[in-house]
Design a protein around this motif. Sequence first.
Motif, PDB file in Angstrom:
ATOM      1  N   ARG A  80       0.834  -1.206   0.000  1.00  0.00           N
ATOM      2  CA  ARG A  80       0.000   0.000   0.000  1.00  0.00           C
ATOM      3  C   ARG A  80       0.873   1.262   0.000  1.00  0.00           C
ATOM      4  N   ARG A  81       0.566   2.178  -0.919  1.00  0.00           N
ATOM      5  CA  ARG A  81       1.259   3.467  -0.959  1.00  0.00           C
ATOM      6  C   ARG A  81       0.272   4.600  -1.226  1.00  0.00           C
ATOM      7  N   ASP A  82      -1.013   4.236  -1.257  1.00  0.00           N
ATOM      8  CA  ASP A  82      -2.041   5.218  -1.598  1.00  0.00           C
ATOM      9  C   ASP A  82      -2.311   6.149  -0.416  1.00  0.00           C
ATOM     10  N   TRP A  85      -2.290   6.340   4.725  1.00  0.00           N
ATOM     11  CA  TRP A  85      -1.724   7.195   5.782  1.00  0.00           C
ATOM     12  C   TRP A  85      -2.643   7.233   7.004  1.00  0.00           C
ATOM     13  N   GLY A  86      -3.919   7.425   6.760  1.00  0.00           N
ATOM     14  CA  GLY A  86      -4.871   7.450   7.867  1.00  0.00           C
ATOM     15  C   GLY A  86      -5.041   6.080   8.506  1.00  0.00           C
ATOM     16  N   GLU A  87      -4.961   5.019   7.682  1.00  0.00           N
ATOM     17  CA  GLU A  87      -5.119   3.664   8.223  1.00  0.00           C
ATOM     18  C   GLU A  87      -3.960   3.303   9.150  1.00  0.00           C
ATOM     19  N   ALA A  88      -2.799   3.877   8.881  1.00  0.00           N
ATOM     20  CA  ALA A  88      -1.633   3.597   9.728  1.00  0.00           C
ATOM     21  C   ALA A  88      -1.719   4.320  11.073  1.00  0.00           C
ATOM     22  N   GLY A 117      -3.899  15.242  -1.783  1.00  0.00           N
ATOM     23  CA  GLY A 117      -2.622  14.541  -1.714  1.00  0.00           C
ATOM     24  C   GLY A 117      -1.711  15.074  -0.626  1.00  0.00           C
ATOM     25  N   PRO A 118      -0.388  14.931  -0.830  1.00  0.00           N
ATOM     26  CA  PRO A 118       0.610  15.190   0.216  1.00  0.00           C
ATOM     27  C   PRO A 118       0.505  16.551   0.900  1.00  0.00           C
ATOM     28  N   VAL A 119      -0.008  17.564   0.221  1.00  0.00           N
ATOM     29  CA  VAL A 119      -0.095  18.892   0.832  1.00  0.00           C
ATOM     30  C   VAL A 119      -0.984  18.856   2.082  1.00  0.00           C
ATOM     31  N   TRP A 132       3.823   7.559   1.800  1.00  0.00           N
ATOM     32  CA  TRP A 132       4.822   7.439   2.875  1.00  0.00           C
ATOM     33  C   TRP A 132       5.996   8.378   2.640  1.00  0.00           C
ATOM     34  N   ALA A 133       6.292   8.677   1.381  1.00  0.00           N
ATOM     35  CA  ALA A 133       7.505   9.435   1.041  1.00  0.00           C
ATOM     36  C   ALA A 133       7.349  10.938   1.269  1.00  0.00           C
ATOM     37  N   ALA A 134       6.123  11.411   1.449  1.00  0.00           N
ATOM     38  CA  ALA A 134       5.899  12.854   1.583  1.00  0.00           C
ATOM     39  C   ALA A 134       6.187  13.331   3.002  1.00  0.00           C
TER      40      ALA A 134
END
Length: 459
Positions: A201-203, A207-210, A278-280, A328-330
């Motif tokens: 997963r990278r979508d 992020w929220g699920e983690a 997205g990342p912002v 994850w990369a942001a």
Amino acid sequence: MRYEVVVAGGLLVTGQGVVEAHLGITGGRIVAIAQEPLTGDEMIDARQRVILPGAVDLHVHFNDPGRAHWEGWGPGSRAAAAGGVTSVVDMPLNCLPPVTTVEALRAKLAAASGQSMVDYALWGGLITDNREHLAGLADGGVIGFKAFMSHSSTEEFTHVEDGVLFDGLLRLRELGHFLAVHAESNAITQDRMRRLQASGRRDRRAWGEARPPIAELEAIHRILFLARQANCPVHIVHMSLPEGAEMIHAARTGGQAVTVETCAHYLSLTENDLIRLGPVAKCAPPLRDPDRQRGLWEAVLDGRIDCITSDHSPCPVEDKARGEDDIWAAWGGITGIQTLVPLMLTEGVHRRGLGLERLVALLSTTPAKIAGLWPRKGEIRLGADADLLVVELERPWRVEAEWLYSRHRQSPFISRESIGWIERVLLRGRTIALDGRVVDEPHGEWLRPVRSGRGGAES
Ligand SMILES: [Zn+2]
């Protein structure tokens, strides 16, 4: 009697209520609040305008020294000034070195000196290996200390497990200080993240699920328990959940010295905006679902949240861009200091009936009290610094990228329709921003707390 500056005919939102009156300013301080007209060398016509005290933002990362290319005292404080934030309290991390020693505190003060448009105070840090520096930092004039219960985004600012956390609380209690805590469970967030990453997963939704609500709630529960055992006041930063507000309220009702902030982005964006933008819009704790946002607003309107901050945490454009297809990369952090007051005018006052006096308590008075800066800061009252916002309350406008003063103009709030325009900003009687533009040189001063800041209940 002639004053240096007179703000004439505005509707003042004071600690004693909302009154139409004239303000006389001399020596940078409010020295007259009068019904009859006053005369001054500089006359500011404030008829049809609301006058608020400047906001006190307890939670900013200007990243200077060391990562000034991410923001820096110049751009960060200009963004503050244009957005109506007249005092900032800068966090001890993301700068290099982090403020975990007295030498680092001196380096931060040197970086800010002569660069800041607004007044500033500083947090110290509690990390795994700096307990012998806490007393020196306290003497050095930090307003309080900050610790992470989960990995911070920078290697040099280590998070603390319960051993250091509890001992730190005991030591800070001895020093008459308090601890601000990033409350997310490291165990839960790391386990979730590893499993999500292992499954490919990278979508954006990952992020929220983690970082689910339980991770934040477990950490709040634990820090409340440890702080109660240590009898040390605590302040929960960037709290994103109505359930968390409930737990903290219950602890306070039971006599515990605890305060809580939430951030403008939890009140104006949801997880759907992270998917869309997205990342912002990536931050930690993550943006939550719309139901939780409604619940958080209820907590704000009920008075269960003490203050609202920006958690302004900018980064270079590349550090957001590299997360376009891999969340994850942001960099996790939102550029938000300039939009803090406008968002709360729009989303709070206009859309949800937040009273002007409550707005002032949330953005100015209570954060100033928590930081030990009141009564000099945070309230329109005789003797206080003349840090004032002249606001055209009903004026609609749009957030444009060109208006932003941050070094990197990336904000999830660009294009947002707003109501309530900050026409003029005064810092100690000087106009530092006019009609959205910064119009002065940097004259910001370092603020030492009048007493050690404390996370205790409002007083
Ligand atoms: Zn932060």
